[in-house]
Design an enzyme around this catalytic site. Structure first.
Site, short mmCIF file in Angstrom:
data_model
loop_
_atom_site.label_atom_id
_atom_site.label_comp_id
_atom_site.label_asym_id
_atom_site.label_seq_id
_atom_site.Cartn_x
_atom_site.Cartn_y
_atom_site.Cartn_z
N LYS A 177 77.98 126.08 75.09
CA LYS A 177 78.38 127.47 75.29
C LYS A 177 78.55 127.78 76.78
CE LYS A 177 76.69 132.05 73.74
NZ LYS A 177 75.58 132.67 72.98
N SER A 205 77.18 135.87 69.46
CA SER A 205 77.82 135.53 70.73
C SER A 205 78.17 134.05 70.83
CB SER A 205 76.94 135.95 71.92
OG SER A 205 75.86 135.09 72.12
N SER A 209 72.52 135.19 67.56
CA SER A 209 73.73 134.60 68.11
C SER A 209 73.88 133.11 67.88
CB SER A 209 73.84 134.91 69.61
OG SER A 209 74.25 136.23 69.79
#
Length: 532
Positions: free
Chosen positions: A114, A195, A219
């Site tokens: 990420k 997210s 998330s």
């Protein structure tokens, strides 16, 4: 306000960084849905050990698939940037293998991480914000260090909800100013949730073998559920937070996002460990386990599992599906007990108070420690940048949470400290631990959440229920596994336990997964098939 509104708790630049080397690699690789690209770590390692596959050829195939599926074709937009050194790293791992040096199960395995995890390489670390576009971290996050030491090939970075969805009260998950909108591979007009949206979509689409997400509240597990993959949100402190662009140190953690429980277990083993730069990891000393050894098909036998009934009821279709899956747990030897997880209504507002209270000091510290050379030095600078570039950064939604966090007085504030104590009391000892003790339970189960909703820039996100907050606020582990589909959209089944119970949860999740094998690859339809 729903708690999820403030967390949704998770290649423009990548094309620029791609260079001719990556373009050439993509053209040489195969863009098909090859079984080796869908395969897991153990299968790929077996092929490499047999001399039928190399890390470099595997990287080339994934690069071709990213070009064909992420950037063209269905264009799910999960990858925000490619690592221009990926092929060279893979080749180095192949040379080590040929010389008889194997670093472990992840040797030569491609992984996407990420874009809020610092990497001291040629890629940016931006949390999706244009304010940090092009900014290279001064050193690796501990997670990135661990991946490199394990021999993994960091293939690139995934898109995310900007600032891990802690920017606006009205945001749209999976959108960032730098990366644009990530789309759900199971219906392209639907959202990826949370997210860690890019990591979820990338795993669903088989753009790498493994991915890393991060979670503050939902998330990891929410995008895993809505993208039909496995996600593990570890106990706070099992995986170091150092080098990860933060929301709040009381809840933040990184964790695996994969297509199988076995892969998640191997990835978790690689990234956990005591880090002198993160005091919370000291508590994990002696608490980690042999997660691969937990992969037993009898992992449910004799386990007492509480069915958290107060997390049912948001969707009749989801409830009907999960009820059938509960029968599988029983058939595999689990003892199910209907329970109500207590005091879940007592930390909604206080969770927000803690996250807002920690966000500014935590972010300012990250900027100073990992990006002192960046044009923005503080949260106040980020807010000003967004205002100055409102046509690009604020065109879909605002930055209310950034503004609110900037106004908070700090970590010594009485309201913050009382909120933190409240959260720990009601989520831990008078929450998860209370019900586990009272009913002599090994774990809790419930639907992870609802199905993916339509991406909507007018109304914003609209979650259909979520089981993420209890474990997130407590800092306890949470594993989600694909449980089936509603109208063709994935649904996850969650296993939650007390601190440091990852091995037990992995065993239960693996036994369930092997008994059902619910996951199926996406077909990238433009919209949902309501008859599916």
């Amino acid at each position: 306000m729903d708690r999820r509104d403030f967390v949704r708790l998770g290649v423009a630049a990548g094309a620029a960084a791609g260079t001719a080397t990556l373009a050439s690699a993509a053209s040489q690789g195969r863009a098909s849905g090859s079984s080796i690209l869908e395969a897991g770590v153990r299968e790929q390692q077996a092929q490499m050990q047999a001399g039928k596959l190399t890390s470099a050829s595997l990287v080339k195939q994934y690069l071709a698939r990213i070009a064909a599926i992420d950037k063209a074709g269905p264009a799910i937009n999960a990858v925000i940037e490619l690592n221009p050194d990926a092929l060279q790293i893979a080749a180095a791992m192949d040379r080590e293998r040929k010389a008889g040096k194997l670093r472990g199960p992840l040797h030569g395995i491609p992984v996407l991480i990420k874009d809020n995890i610092a990497t001291a390489d040629k890629m940016s670390t931006s949390a999706g914000s244009l304010a940090l576009a092009g900014v290279r971290a001064s050193r690796d996050a501990f997670v990135a260090e661990r991946l490199r030491a394990a021999g993994a090939v960091i293939l690139g970075k995934t898109n995310l909800s900007e600032w891990a969805n802690m920017r606006s009260t009205h945001s749209v998950s999976g959108w960032s100013g730098r990366g644009g909108q990530t789309r759900n591979p199971y219906a392209l007009d639907r959202n990826t949730s949370g997210s860690s949206s890019g990591s979820g979509a990338a795993m669903a689409a088989s753009l790498a073998t493994l991915a890393i997400g991060t979670e503050t509240d939902g998330s990891i597990v929410s995008p895993a559920s809505t993208c039909g993959i496995v996600g593990i949100k570890p106990t706070l402190g099992l995986v170091s937070r150092s080098g990860i662009i933060p929301i709040a140190h009381s809840q933040d953690t990184a964790g695996p996002m994969t297509r199988s429980v076995a892969d998640a277990a191997l990835l978790l083993a690689a990234i956990c460990g005591v880090d002198t730069a993160d005091a919370a990891t000291a508590d994990s000393r002696g608490k980690s386990a042999d997660y691969a050894a937990a992969l037993r098909t009898d992992g449910l036998k004799g386990k007492r599992i509480g069915v958290a009934r107060n997390f049912f009821g948001s969707s009749t279709d989801v409830d009907t599906l999960i009820e059938k899956e509960l029968a599988v747990l029983k058939a595999q030897g689990a003892i199910l007990v209907d329970v109500k997880l207590p005091n879940t209504d007592k930390y909604g507002d206080s969770e927000l108070e803690v996250l807002l209270g920690e966000f500014r000091p935590d972010l300012d510290a990250w900027l100073a420690g990992y990006a002192a050379h960046a044009p923005v030095k503080t949260m106040a600078d980020v807010i000003a940048f967004n205002d100055k570039h409102a046509d690009r950064e604020l065109r879909h939604f605002g930055q209310e949470h950034l503004v609110a966090a900037q106004a908070k007085p700090g970590l010594e504030d009485k309201a913050y400290r009382e909120a933190l104590a409240n959260n720990r009391r009601y989520a831990r000892e008078e929450g998860i631990d209370q019900i586990l003790r009272a009913e002599n339970l090994d774990a809790l189960v419930a639907p992870t959440g609802g199905v993916a909703w339509l991406t909507d820039y007018i109304n914003g996100d609209h979650y259909g229920g979520s089981f993420s907050s209890p474990a997130a606020v407590a800092g306890y582990p949470h594993v989600t596994v694909p449980a089936g589909y509603v109208h063709g959209l994935p649904v996850g089944l969650s296993f939650v336990g007390t601190a440091w119970s990852e091995a037990s949860l992995i065993g239960m999740a693996y036994a369930y997964e092997q008994a059902t094998r619910r996951r199926r690859a996406p077909a990238y339809p433009a919209t949902v098939n309501v008859r599916a």
